[in-house]
Design a protein around this motif. Structure first.
Motif, PDB file in Angstrom:
ATOM      1  N   ALA A  47     -26.239 -18.687   5.144  1.00  0.00           N
ATOM      2  CA  ALA A  47     -26.910 -18.260   6.372  1.00  0.00           C
ATOM      3  C   ALA A  47     -28.004 -17.284   5.963  1.00  0.00           C
ATOM      4  N   VAL A  48     -29.208 -17.793   5.787  1.00  0.00           N
ATOM      5  CA  VAL A  48     -30.295 -16.998   5.207  1.00  0.00           C
ATOM      6  C   VAL A  48     -31.281 -16.576   6.284  1.00  0.00           C
ATOM      7  N   VAL A  49     -31.592 -15.292   6.269  1.00  0.00           N
ATOM      8  CA  VAL A  49     -32.585 -14.722   7.177  1.00  0.00           C
ATOM      9  C   VAL A  49     -33.604 -13.955   6.345  1.00  0.00           C
ATOM     10  N   ARG A  50     -34.704 -13.583   7.009  1.00  0.00           N
ATOM     11  CA  ARG A  50     -35.725 -12.768   6.346  1.00  0.00           C
ATOM     12  C   ARG A  50     -35.859 -11.446   7.088  1.00  0.00           C
ATOM     13  N   VAL A  51     -35.887 -10.375   6.307  1.00  0.00           N
ATOM     14  CA  VAL A  51     -35.962  -9.035   6.886  1.00  0.00           C
ATOM     15  C   VAL A  51     -36.971  -8.202   6.106  1.00  0.00           C
ATOM     16  N   ALA A  52     -37.478  -7.157   6.748  1.00  0.00           N
ATOM     17  CA  ALA A  52     -38.245  -6.124   6.045  1.00  0.00           C
ATOM     18  C   ALA A  52     -37.268  -5.122   5.444  1.00  0.00           C
ATOM     19  N   ASP A  53     -37.684  -4.444   4.380  1.00  0.00           N
ATOM     20  CA  ASP A  53     -36.840  -3.448   3.712  1.00  0.00           C
ATOM     21  C   ASP A  53     -35.452  -4.011   3.428  1.00  0.00           C
ATOM     22  N   ARG A  54     -35.423  -5.104   2.690  1.00  0.00           N
ATOM     23  CA  ARG A  54     -34.147  -5.771   2.427  1.00  0.00           C
ATOM     24  C   ARG A  54     -33.148  -4.849   1.728  1.00  0.00           C
ATOM     25  N   ALA A  55     -33.605  -4.080   0.758  1.00  0.00           N
ATOM     26  CA  ALA A  55     -32.683  -3.201   0.033  1.00  0.00           C
ATOM     27  C   ALA A  55     -32.043  -2.191   0.978  1.00  0.00           C
ATOM     28  N   GLY A  56     -32.849  -1.637   1.885  1.00  0.00           N
ATOM     29  CA  GLY A  56     -32.312  -0.681   2.843  1.00  0.00           C
ATOM     30  C   GLY A  56     -31.352  -1.329   3.820  1.00  0.00           C
ATOM     31  N   VAL A  57     -31.679  -2.535   4.261  1.00  0.00           N
ATOM     32  CA  VAL A  57     -30.792  -3.257   5.188  1.00  0.00           C
ATOM     33  C   VAL A  57     -29.457  -3.552   4.508  1.00  0.00           C
ATOM     34  N   ARG A  58     -29.506  -3.991   3.261  1.00  0.00           N
ATOM     35  CA  ARG A  58     -28.259  -4.289   2.549  1.00  0.00           C
ATOM     36  C   ARG A  58     -27.390  -3.047   2.389  1.00  0.00           C
ATOM     37  N   ARG A  59     -28.027  -1.924   2.061  1.00  0.00           N
ATOM     38  CA  ARG A  59     -27.249  -0.688   1.912  1.00  0.00           C
ATOM     39  C   ARG A  59     -26.582  -0.302   3.228  1.00  0.00           C
ATOM     40  N   SER A  60     -27.331  -0.418   4.316  1.00  0.00           N
ATOM     41  CA  SER A  60     -26.772  -0.058   5.619  1.00  0.00           C
ATOM     42  C   SER A  60     -25.642  -0.993   6.010  1.00  0.00           C
ATOM     43  N   LEU A  61     -25.804  -2.281   5.756  1.00  0.00           N
ATOM     44  CA  LEU A  61     -24.733  -3.226   6.066  1.00  0.00           C
ATOM     45  C   LEU A  61     -23.501  -2.941   5.219  1.00  0.00           C
ATOM     46  N   GLU A  62     -23.695  -2.621   3.962  1.00  0.00           N
ATOM     47  CA  GLU A  62     -22.562  -2.282   3.107  1.00  0.00           C
ATOM     48  C   GLU A  62     -21.836  -1.045   3.623  1.00  0.00           C
ATOM     49  N   ASP A  63     -22.613  -0.069   4.133  1.00  0.00           N
ATOM     50  CA  ASP A  63     -21.999   1.123   4.719  1.00  0.00           C
ATOM     51  C   ASP A  63     -21.118   0.767   5.915  1.00  0.00           C
ATOM     52  N   HIS A  64     -21.445  -0.317   6.601  1.00  0.00           N
ATOM     53  CA  HIS A  64     -20.655  -0.783   7.736  1.00  0.00           C
ATOM     54  C   HIS A  64     -19.584  -1.794   7.323  1.00  0.00           C
ATOM     55  N   GLY A  65     -19.396  -1.979   6.030  1.00  0.00           N
ATOM     56  CA  GLY A  65     -18.349  -2.880   5.550  1.00  0.00           C
ATOM     57  C   GLY A  65     -18.735  -4.336   5.545  1.00  0.00           C
TER      58      GLY A  65
END
Length: 377
Positions: A294-312
């Protein structure tokens, strides 16, 4: 920390429910193998090959050791080698390009459609040169490109069409399934694939009897059919283990159901994700994808990944570096491929597997909407 807490995480992939669904049948099948001692080849492999060919709508299937060998041996069986070139999309897993180079041919890198990230006729035209003998159409993320247009172009220009269907078991374009459009379809059954083994495995499907014979010889040390000591070509050892064939036969019976679950999850993602912040890779018109990813495109991918990881919430990236920018393959690149290069910096793979709950998918979408910045279009 927001109201979306991390008390129960959402993994990127969980294979356990699929394993549990086939454990009883696999255990029985392995028990029969222990009694027979037929661990390589034999009736178990033949049965899976027949089942896979019927599923794909081809005349033959040839089990091999992995998906890379499926591509490499297909190229060799088709007589592609030194002096030839093969068109490949730049935004694929490295094995696609690796197989071309291992065959002795040169890859010709092609850019892709900006919405689907799939190969197009226009990109094939831009990459084709006098030495081009074949095109490898990659069914990326579980979607097939416009195979009607690509097939027509390949046929009219004398190009062999090979499908890299490693991520697309069960996908269709028009009325044909992945693997049944070109001269050959190459599959990987790496454990995380829609149809995954309990280790490495692969296969090639085809309706060409000559290609079928050549592949069977190449995968088995170049033996002549029906012989043990008569080696007629330089082959390799790339046979499908019967142990894995048992697993694949059991899982194949669940594949249509599991693919439907993937489609439902992707529909939910598309419904819930904020289009101002997240752009899912577009569906290919005329196709019916199976959403290996399930692939999407986002800005600031590294920041989005970190935030998602923070949410588990775990995520992946497929793929951050287009193949023409990788060190071993830069010498084959003619220049920039802007669509593939931009996508490499934006693509983000969200959790996707058949047993992902709808509640967890909603949680993923809601969290992505919360943490992803607005995209500049």
């Amino acid at each position: 920390m927001t109201a979306l807490d991390v008390r129960s995480g959402v993994p990127f992939l969980d294979l356990r429910p699929m394993t549990e669904a086939v454990t009883e049948e696999v255990t029985a099948g392995w028990g029969a193998l222990l009694e027979s001692g037929a661990f390589i080849g034999g009736e178990t492999v033949v049965r899976f090959e027949q089942e896979l060919a019927a599923f794909c709508g081809t005349s033959y299937a040839v089990g091999v050791a992995n998906g890379t060998d499926a591509l490499h041996l297909t190229l060799r069986a088709l007589g592609i080698g030194p002096g030839d070139s093969v068109i490949v999309p730049a935004n694929t897993f490295v094995a696609t390009v690796e197989a071309v180079v291992l065959s002795g041919a040169e890859p010709r890198f092609a850019d892709v459609d900006p919405d689907t990230l799939l190969l197009t006729v226009d990109s094939i035209v831009a990459a084709r040169v006098e030495t081009t003998k074949a095109v490898i159409a990659v069914h990326l993320y579980g979607q097939m490109p416009n195979m009607r247009a690509i097939s027509e172009y390949a046929e009219s220009h004398g190009l062999l069409l090979i499908e890299d269907a490693a991520q697309a078991q069960g996908a269709t374009y028009g009325v044909r399934r992945a693997g049944a459009h070109g001269v050959a379809g190459c599959f990987s059954f790496y454990p995380g694939k829609n149809l995954g083994a309990f280790g490495d495995a692969g296969a090639v499907v085809t309706s060409d009897p000559v290609l079928d014979d050549r592949l069977r010889s190449l995968r088995d040390h170049g033996r002549a059919p029906g012989t043990h000591h008569d080696h007629i070509v330089v082959g390799t050892n790339s046979r499908l283990d019967a142990v894995q064939a048992v697993v694949l036969s059991a899982k194949l019976r669940h594949l249509a159901e599991w693919n439907r679950a993937r489609r439902h999850l992707m529909e939910l993602y598309r419904e819930l994700l904020d289009p101002d912040r997240v752009t899912p890779v577009a569906d290919q018109a005329g196709g019916h994808g199976v959403y290996h990813l399930a692939v999407v495109r986002v800005a600031d991918r590294a920041g989005v990944r970190r935030s998602l990881e923070d949410h588990g919430i775990s995520t992946g990236i497929h793929y951050p570096v287009p193949c023409h920018l990788m060190e071993p393959y830069r010498r084959y690149a003619d220049g920039a491929l802007p669509v593939a290069e931009r996508a490499g910096g934006e693509v983000l793979s969200l959790p996707m597997y058949p047993h992902l709950s709808l509640d967890d998918a909603r949680r993923v979408a809601e969290t992505v909407n919360e943490v992803a910045p607005r995209r500049h279009r």
